[in-house]
Design a protein around this motif. Structure first.
Motif, PDB file in Angstrom:
ATOM      1  N   GLY A   1       0.791  -1.218   0.000  1.00 25.57           N
ATOM      2  CA  GLY A   1       0.000   0.000   0.000  1.00 25.57           C
ATOM      3  C   GLY A   1       0.826   1.272   0.000  1.00 25.57           C
ATOM      4  N   THR A   2       2.147   1.144  -0.198  1.00 26.59           N
ATOM      5  CA  THR A   2       3.041   2.303  -0.204  1.00 26.59           C
ATOM      6  C   THR A   2       3.720   2.418  -1.554  1.00 26.59           C
ATOM      7  N   TRP A   3       3.817   3.637  -2.056  1.00 23.36           N
ATOM      8  CA  TRP A   3       4.529   3.874  -3.308  1.00 23.36           C
ATOM      9  C   TRP A   3       6.015   3.986  -2.993  1.00 23.36           C
ATOM     10  N   ARG A   4       6.802   3.113  -3.639  1.00 17.01           N
ATOM     11  CA  ARG A   4       8.239   3.076  -3.376  1.00 17.01           C
ATOM     12  C   ARG A   4       9.015   3.404  -4.644  1.00 17.01           C
ATOM     13  N   GLY A   5       9.959   4.342  -4.525  1.00 22.18           N
ATOM     14  CA  GLY A   5      10.835   4.682  -5.639  1.00 22.18           C
ATOM     15  C   GLY A   5      11.980   3.682  -5.732  1.00 22.18           C
ATOM     16  N   ILE A   6      12.299   3.239  -6.950  1.00 22.14           N
ATOM     17  CA  ILE A   6      13.412   2.317  -7.163  1.00 22.14           C
ATOM     18  C   ILE A   6      14.402   2.927  -8.143  1.00 22.14           C
TER      19      ILE A   6
ATOM     20  N   SER B   1       1.960   9.874  -2.608  1.00 26.60           N
ATOM     21  CA  SER B   1       1.040   9.530  -3.692  1.00 26.60           C
ATOM     22  C   SER B   1       1.866   9.142  -4.912  1.00 26.60           C
ATOM     23  N   LEU B   2       1.220   8.575  -5.901  1.00 21.45           N
ATOM     24  CA  LEU B   2       1.927   8.133  -7.101  1.00 21.45           C
ATOM     25  C   LEU B   2       2.488   9.328  -7.858  1.00 21.45           C
ATOM     26  N   PRO B   3       3.811   9.409  -8.043  1.00 23.51           N
ATOM     27  CA  PRO B   3       4.400  10.537  -8.778  1.00 23.51           C
ATOM     28  C   PRO B   3       3.937  10.540 -10.235  1.00 23.51           C
ATOM     29  N   THR B   4       3.743  11.707 -10.753  1.00 25.71           N
ATOM     30  CA  THR B   4       3.285  11.802 -12.148  1.00 25.71           C
ATOM     31  C   THR B   4       4.442  11.814 -13.135  1.00 25.71           C
ATOM     32  N   ASN B   5       5.657  11.972 -12.630  1.00 19.22           N
ATOM     33  CA  ASN B   5       6.807  12.059 -13.531  1.00 19.22           C
ATOM     34  C   ASN B   5       7.613  10.762 -13.610  1.00 19.22           C
ATOM     35  N   LEU B   6       7.121   9.697 -12.957  1.00 19.09           N
ATOM     36  CA  LEU B   6       7.816   8.423 -12.977  1.00 19.09           C
ATOM     37  C   LEU B   6       6.852   7.317 -13.391  1.00 19.09           C
ATOM     38  N   PRO B   7       7.301   6.367 -14.203  1.00 26.23           N
ATOM     39  CA  PRO B   7       6.421   5.258 -14.586  1.00 26.23           C
ATOM     40  C   PRO B   7       6.214   4.284 -13.428  1.00 26.23           C
ATOM     41  N   LEU B   8       5.060   3.650 -13.423  1.00 20.59           N
ATOM     42  CA  LEU B   8       4.752   2.631 -12.420  1.00 20.59           C
ATOM     43  C   LEU B   8       5.108   1.268 -12.988  1.00 20.59           C
ATOM     44  N   ILE B   9       5.867   0.495 -12.231  1.00 23.00           N
ATOM     45  CA  ILE B   9       6.121  -0.895 -12.607  1.00 23.00           C
ATOM     46  C   ILE B   9       5.092  -1.741 -11.864  1.00 23.00           C
ATOM     47  N   LYS B  10       4.184  -2.335 -12.618  1.00 23.98           N
ATOM     48  CA  LYS B  10       3.120  -3.106 -12.004  1.00 23.98           C
ATOM     49  C   LYS B  10       3.641  -4.463 -11.538  1.00 23.98           C
ATOM     50  N   ILE B  11       3.447  -4.754 -10.288  1.00 25.88           N
ATOM     51  CA  ILE B  11       3.891  -6.024  -9.721  1.00 25.88           C
ATOM     52  C   ILE B  11       2.760  -6.600  -8.878  1.00 25.88           C
TER      53      ILE B  11
ATOM     54  N   LYS C   1       7.103   9.663 -21.155  1.00 26.80           N
ATOM     55  CA  LYS C   1       5.794   9.309 -21.707  1.00 26.80           C
ATOM     56  C   LYS C   1       5.283   7.970 -21.190  1.00 26.80           C
ATOM     57  N   VAL C   2       6.117   7.217 -20.484  1.00 25.26           N
ATOM     58  CA  VAL C   2       5.718   5.887 -20.018  1.00 25.26           C
ATOM     59  C   VAL C   2       4.822   6.018 -18.790  1.00 25.26           C
ATOM     60  N   GLU C   3       3.629   5.437 -18.888  1.00 23.89           N
ATOM     61  CA  GLU C   3       2.707   5.448 -17.747  1.00 23.89           C
ATOM     62  C   GLU C   3       3.003   4.295 -16.800  1.00 23.89           C
ATOM     63  N   HIS C   4       3.134   3.096 -17.371  1.00 23.80           N
ATOM     64  CA  HIS C   4       3.464   1.955 -16.523  1.00 23.80           C
ATOM     65  C   HIS C   4       4.186   0.876 -17.312  1.00 23.80           C
ATOM     66  N   VAL C   5       4.799  -0.023 -16.567  1.00 25.50           N
ATOM     67  CA  VAL C   5       5.533  -1.156 -17.141  1.00 25.50           C
ATOM     68  C   VAL C   5       4.848  -2.428 -16.681  1.00 25.50           C
ATOM     69  N   GLU C   6       4.599  -3.329 -17.622  1.00 22.21           N
ATOM     70  CA  GLU C   6       3.988  -4.616 -17.300  1.00 22.21           C
ATOM     71  C   GLU C   6       5.037  -5.710 -17.354  1.00 22.21           C
ATOM     72  N   LEU C   7       5.098  -6.501 -16.309  1.00 18.96           N
ATOM     73  CA  LEU C   7       6.075  -7.581 -16.216  1.00 18.96           C
ATOM     74  C   LEU C   7       5.337  -8.916 -16.162  1.00 18.96           C
ATOM     75  N   ARG C   8       5.204  -9.564 -17.300  1.00 17.32           N
ATOM     76  CA  ARG C   8       4.625 -10.908 -17.284  1.00 17.32           C
ATOM     77  C   ARG C   8       5.689 -11.907 -16.827  1.00 17.32           C
ATOM     78  N   THR C   9       6.832 -11.832 -17.478  1.00 16.49           N
ATOM     79  CA  THR C   9       8.017 -12.592 -17.057  1.00 16.49           C
ATOM     80  C   THR C   9       9.216 -11.695 -17.331  1.00 16.49           C
ATOM     81  N   ILE C  10      10.407 -12.159 -16.998  1.00 15.77           N
ATOM     82  CA  ILE C  10      11.591 -11.344 -17.271  1.00 15.77           C
ATOM     83  C   ILE C  10      11.849 -11.227 -18.764  1.00 15.77           C
TER      84      ILE C  10
END
Length: 247
Positions: free
Chosen positions: A135-140, A152-162, A188-197
């Motif tokens: 439940g916490t947004w963590r920068g990596i 809150s979710l930063p608007t200038n960084l993409p979210l990596i969905k996990i 321009k990247v909104e989020h990253v989807e990781l199905r597998t590596i």
């Protein structure tokens, strides 16, 4: 005549004796001077060593910090935990290790600033993406290392969905991909989807999708997508950078 000759010989002998005595005194004085100089140097070395390594005159009086943005200088000073001991005896390697134990610090350089200060130069980690954990947004950073929180979710960084099953290796691969992107595309990247590596996709803020594949050859893929993105399409596939496609 004979008396005069004897007197001359006597005078010559006396002059020779006096010259010999002067040479002897000169030699002894030279030896004595060398001894005096050596003693003075030894005393100076002992006194200097005592002043540098044991006297409070050159003890650490404070810590200077450079390079902080996320961190406060006080946090770095507290982490450095520099004892009030002679500056020459300060363990700069141990101080560096303590500073680098801070999550926000990528690396640190510690040096002595004579006569009485420690200088700590910090290189902070830079967030390239965000993940949600508990439940916490963590920068990596580019290595996938989680080092800071956001309210809150930063608007200038993409979210990596996990999810709970996502492996750390996959998160690291996703972070590597984002870090390799040209800045104009990364924004321009909104989020990253990781199905597998090996199945990494980037979804842009306008809905377009980039099929990236694995993180291998990310530099080549970044160079290709920088040109390919200029074409009008919904899907850009650079998983094989030598054979990119759009549709």
């Amino acid at each position: 005549m004979l008396e005069r000759l004897r007197r001359t010989e006597f005078d010559e002998e006396e002059r020779s004796r006096r010259r010999f005595v002067r040479r002897q005194w000169a030699r002894r004085w030279l030896q004595l001077r060398v001894v005096v100089i050596v003693v003075v140097l030894l005393v100076a070395a002992v006194v200097g060593g005592w002043l540098v390594y044991f006297s409070s005159a050159l003890s650490v009086k404070g810590v200077d910090v450079e390079g902080t943005s996320l961190l406060s200088e006080q946090r770095v000073v507290d982490a450095a935990d520099v004892p009030a001991e002679p500056l020459a005896r300060a363990d700069v390697a141990a101080i560096r290790e303590r500073v680098e134990s801070l999550p926000e610090v990528k690396s640190a350089d510690v040096s002595r600033e004579w006569p009485d200060r420690i200088l700590v130069k910090v290189e902070e980690r830079v967030a390239v993406a965000v993940v949600e954990r508990g439940g916490t947004w963590r920068g990596i950073d580019s290595t996938g290392f989680s080092f800071r929180s956001y309210r809150s979710l930063p608007t200038n960084l993409p979210l990596i969905k996990i999810d709970d099953d996502t492996e750390d290796e996959a998160v690291t691969e996703g972070a590597n991909v984002v870090a390799s992107l040209p800045p104009a595309i990364a924004r321009k990247v909104e989020h990253v989807e990781l199905r597998t590596i090996d199945q990494i996709s980037l979804v842009l803020r306008d809905g377009r999708r980039i099929l990236w594949g694995s993180a291998e050859r990310s530099d080549d893929k970044s160079a290709v997508i920088a040109q390919l993105i200029k074409r009008k399409a919904r899907i850009y596939d650079v998983s094989v950078p030598n054979q990119p496609t759009t549709r």
